[in-house]
Design a protein around this motif. Structure first.
Motif, short mmCIF file in Angstrom:
data_model
loop_
_atom_site.label_atom_id
_atom_site.label_comp_id
_atom_site.label_asym_id
_atom_site.label_seq_id
_atom_site.Cartn_x
_atom_site.Cartn_y
_atom_site.Cartn_z
N LEU A 74 -12.43 -15.55 0.98
CA LEU A 74 -11.44 -15.60 2.06
C LEU A 74 -11.44 -16.96 2.76
N GLN A 78 -8.11 -19.25 3.22
CA GLN A 78 -7.67 -19.70 4.55
C GLN A 78 -7.60 -21.22 4.62
N THR A 151 -2.55 -12.08 7.88
CA THR A 151 -3.25 -11.00 7.18
C THR A 151 -4.62 -11.41 6.69
N SER A 152 -4.85 -12.72 6.52
CA SER A 152 -6.18 -13.16 6.09
C SER A 152 -7.13 -13.29 7.28
N VAL A 158 -10.34 -7.79 4.15
CA VAL A 158 -9.77 -8.61 3.08
C VAL A 158 -10.91 -9.21 2.26
N TRP A 164 -5.92 -8.38 -0.02
CA TRP A 164 -5.09 -9.30 0.77
C TRP A 164 -3.62 -8.99 0.54
N GLN A 167 -2.41 -5.94 2.31
CA GLN A 167 -2.19 -6.15 3.74
C GLN A 167 -0.91 -6.94 4.00
#
Length: 182
Positions: A74, A78, A151-152, A158, A164, A167
């Protein structure tokens, strides 16, 4: 135009993609760059051996794309979203290559005033997936960067590309598919 984020690892699916699979995925993005629909590419890597990281960095350098490597999946995603140049993003798992007609369909999505999240599925490889193609594995998602960032942000829920995507909540599926290249 779209930014593309290529993730080299989805721990829930198949672990780390090989450098060869990553190179083949990046090569499949060339027609999109030539047509002007792909503006930039960011490779987000994690869970790689030191030798693979070196190979991936070399591949990213040759492909002219940014390269981010972190310990957690994640965090890499990001970081990639933060440096993506375009508001519209195609997040693609390494090991998949969009099939013929994909960039025409992606170009059509670029004309939408408000891009609705859309999923890109793997080309059906089994009898079940040929009979029920909507059950095919997820290869990528197309969405606005802000939606993907939002969402992240919930790290607890996640843990994989698939989680992910759930979501993000794409309600539609692209007509074209992606073939597995790993």
């Amino acid at each position: 135009m779209f930014s593309v984020i290529v993730t080299t690892c989805d721990p829930a699916v198949h672990g780390s993609a090989s450098p060869e699979a990553v190179a083949r995925t990046l090569a499949a993005l060339v027609p999109g760059a030539i047509s002007g629909i792909v503006r930039d590419v960011v490779m987000a890597a994690t869970g790689q051996s030191a030798e693979d990281v070196k190979d991936l960095a070399r591949i990213a350098d040759h492909a002219g794309c940014e390269f981010i490597v972190t310990e957690k999946w994640l965090d890499a995603v990001q970081g990639a979203l933060k440096i993506a140049r375009e508001q519209r993003v195609l997040a693609l798992q390494a090991g998949f290559a969009p099939e013929s007609g994909f960039y025409d369909e992606l170009s059509d999505l670029a004309w939408e005033t408000s891009l609705r999240p859309t999923r890109l599925l793997e080309r059906p490889a089994t009898t079940l997936h040929r009979t029920l193609p909507f059950l095919a594995p997820l290869a990528g998602i197309v969405a606005e960067r802000d939606r993907l960032m939002q969402t992240s942000g919930s790290k607890a829920s996640v843990a994989s590309f698939s989680a992910w995507a759930r979501q993000v909540g794409p309600k539609r599926t692209m007509r074209t598919r992606a073939r597995r290249v790993d």
